[in-house]
Design an enzyme around this catalytic site. Sequence first.
Site, PDB file in Angstrom:
ATOM      1  N   PHE A 109      49.250  52.669  40.215  1.00  0.00           N
ATOM      2  CA  PHE A 109      49.577  51.589  39.289  1.00  0.00           C
ATOM      3  C   PHE A 109      48.452  50.562  39.314  1.00  0.00           C
ATOM      4  O   PHE A 109      48.673  49.367  39.530  1.00  0.00           O
ATOM      5  CB  PHE A 109      50.908  50.944  39.669  1.00  0.00           C
ATOM      6  CG  PHE A 109      52.089  51.871  39.566  1.00  0.00           C
ATOM      7  CD1 PHE A 109      52.751  52.062  38.366  1.00  0.00           C
ATOM      8  CD2 PHE A 109      52.523  52.576  40.681  1.00  0.00           C
ATOM      9  CE1 PHE A 109      53.834  52.927  38.272  1.00  0.00           C
ATOM     10  CE2 PHE A 109      53.614  53.442  40.595  1.00  0.00           C
ATOM     11  CZ  PHE A 109      54.265  53.617  39.382  1.00  0.00           C
TER      12      PHE A 109
ATOM     13  N   GLU B 242      42.573  48.288  35.592  1.00  0.00           N
ATOM     14  CA  GLU B 242      41.126  48.139  35.579  1.00  0.00           C
ATOM     15  C   GLU B 242      40.788  46.650  35.601  1.00  0.00           C
ATOM     16  O   GLU B 242      41.446  45.838  34.954  1.00  0.00           O
ATOM     17  CB  GLU B 242      40.524  48.799  34.335  1.00  0.00           C
ATOM     18  CG  GLU B 242      40.520  50.309  34.415  1.00  0.00           C
ATOM     19  CD  GLU B 242      39.730  50.947  33.290  1.00  0.00           C
ATOM     20  OE1 GLU B 242      38.746  50.333  32.829  1.00  0.00           O
ATOM     21  OE2 GLU B 242      40.108  52.047  32.858  1.00  0.00           O
TER      22      GLU B 242
ATOM     23  N   LEU C 224      52.606  39.712  26.775  1.00  0.00           N
ATOM     24  CA  LEU C 224      53.149  39.077  25.580  1.00  0.00           C
ATOM     25  C   LEU C 224      52.048  38.442  24.734  1.00  0.00           C
ATOM     26  O   LEU C 224      52.341  37.788  23.735  1.00  0.00           O
ATOM     27  CB  LEU C 224      54.190  38.013  25.954  1.00  0.00           C
ATOM     28  CG  LEU C 224      55.522  38.545  26.485  1.00  0.00           C
ATOM     29  CD1 LEU C 224      56.434  37.388  26.896  1.00  0.00           C
ATOM     30  CD2 LEU C 224      56.220  39.427  25.458  1.00  0.00           C
TER      31      LEU C 224
ATOM     32  N   CYS D  20      44.675  54.566  29.904  1.00  0.00           N
ATOM     33  CA  CYS D  20      46.016  54.930  30.379  1.00  0.00           C
ATOM     34  C   CYS D  20      47.112  54.804  29.320  1.00  0.00           C
ATOM     35  O   CYS D  20      47.808  55.782  29.037  1.00  0.00           O
ATOM     36  CB  CYS D  20      46.392  54.071  31.593  1.00  0.00           C
ATOM     37  SG  CYS D  20      45.392  54.411  33.060  1.00  0.00           S
TER      38      CYS D  20
ATOM     39  N   LYS E 189      47.252  57.496  26.269  1.00  0.00           N
ATOM     40  CA  LYS E 189      47.531  58.893  26.638  1.00  0.00           C
ATOM     41  C   LYS E 189      48.883  59.029  27.326  1.00  0.00           C
ATOM     42  O   LYS E 189      49.594  60.020  27.119  1.00  0.00           O
ATOM     43  CB  LYS E 189      46.406  59.450  27.524  1.00  0.00           C
ATOM     44  CG  LYS E 189      46.406  59.016  28.962  1.00  0.00           C
ATOM     45  CD  LYS E 189      45.308  59.710  29.749  1.00  0.00           C
ATOM     46  CE  LYS E 189      45.345  59.340  31.227  1.00  0.00           C
ATOM     47  NZ  LYS E 189      46.554  59.843  31.922  1.00  0.00           N
TER      48      LYS E 189
END
Length: 439
Positions: A149, A152, A247, A257, A260
């Site tokens: 989790f 980047e 938000l 991520c 896909k």
Amino acid sequence: MSDRHVGVVGAGYVGLTSGAGFYHLGHRVTLVDIDAHRVDVLRSGELPFLEPELERLVTQGVASERLHITTDRTGLALCDTVFVCVPTPMGEDGAADLSSVDAVVTELAALLAPGSIVVTKSTVPVGTTIRIGERLEPHGITVVSNPEFLRESHAVHDFLNPDRIVVGASDADAGQRVVDLYAGVEAPVLRMDPASAELAKYASNAFLALKLSYANTLAELCDHFAADIRDIGRAMGADHRIGASFLNPGPGWGGSCLPKDTHALLASAERGGVSFPLLRAALETNAAQAHRVVAKARQAAGIEAGGSLEGVRIGLLGLAFKADTCDVRDSPALTVAAALSAEGAVLTAYDPGVSPDSPAIPGVQVVDDPYLVAKDAAVLVLLTEWSDFRTLDWDLVGTLAQRKAIVDTRNLLDPAVMRDSGFQLVSNGLGDGEAQRCG
């Protein structure tokens, strides 16, 4: 703190961060990648991508000789636990392509000793860990799911300070051995079966995608009703059931991520005969954002709705999918650029993390100076939330541009600063209409 020999296959964002992280936690690490050039770069103390704090950890690990980076997979035979961190890109049908995972598993079956553990850290569809386990069981190798989790630009922080550690194991002892590797990390450990662990990763990323699409639609409503998406986000985020993150609107969501994984979850639902219209709507909403940005750019450039952008010079500020990274994979900025280029616009772009020497981006001239982007531009479009853009000399930018107009898809810029520089600022859901001049 235990001293284990950990193997990691794949030196991308996830694998390199995991390898450096386990070294930091006191383990010996063998990190293997098939890309010889990448291995050489890493051994020299450099990173092939931007990631705060990671270069320092890798350099320390290599110097200590406790982080061994190599192309030779035979060294994995000395490891009692090997993490698989190879890409699982989206295939043509939207499902995850597991060819790299399967190739690694085949090699590990011949390398690892009985009693070893293979850990799927790559994001894989539900059922993958069990399927791999059935292949490796005859070799006395157990498989555990431990999804990552990592964000980047925050990967090291997230590895060492995670919200949770998810471990999916059918074998309780193997699961505990994986948990033990994280000794020293303060985070709740969530134990579950492998299928639940795999689905938890997809569910988390897809939920964030849903939240972003919701925020982008709210921003569009704000444009029409003269409301302020920032105030709405503050009001929503104050509710602990919702939370303030994800938000903020933008030109769409992207990266390596979310797209896909959202497509993969939808593909899994379809294979299971489960209707998931909510997820499909999030994807459709995201696809529409580029056209919304193009419409804003057209109007800010003084061109009537539906008018031609043929030959119109447009400057793009930002190409990466988010700030503080050089990653342009599935970047919404590139989707916007492609939409503008398809209409004939002449595009010049600058991004602090993307070199002009990087692989060519169709229809875009990448430069190394943000002020070159402004030269003769009919409109500027800010697409990535780099803080550097806040401190540009906007008076100078105005003297270089053909027209003082900018579309700020990230709501990064200070309206007062832009007003003082004489710019027409078009925001994303701040109640300023489609193209209203500041002041």
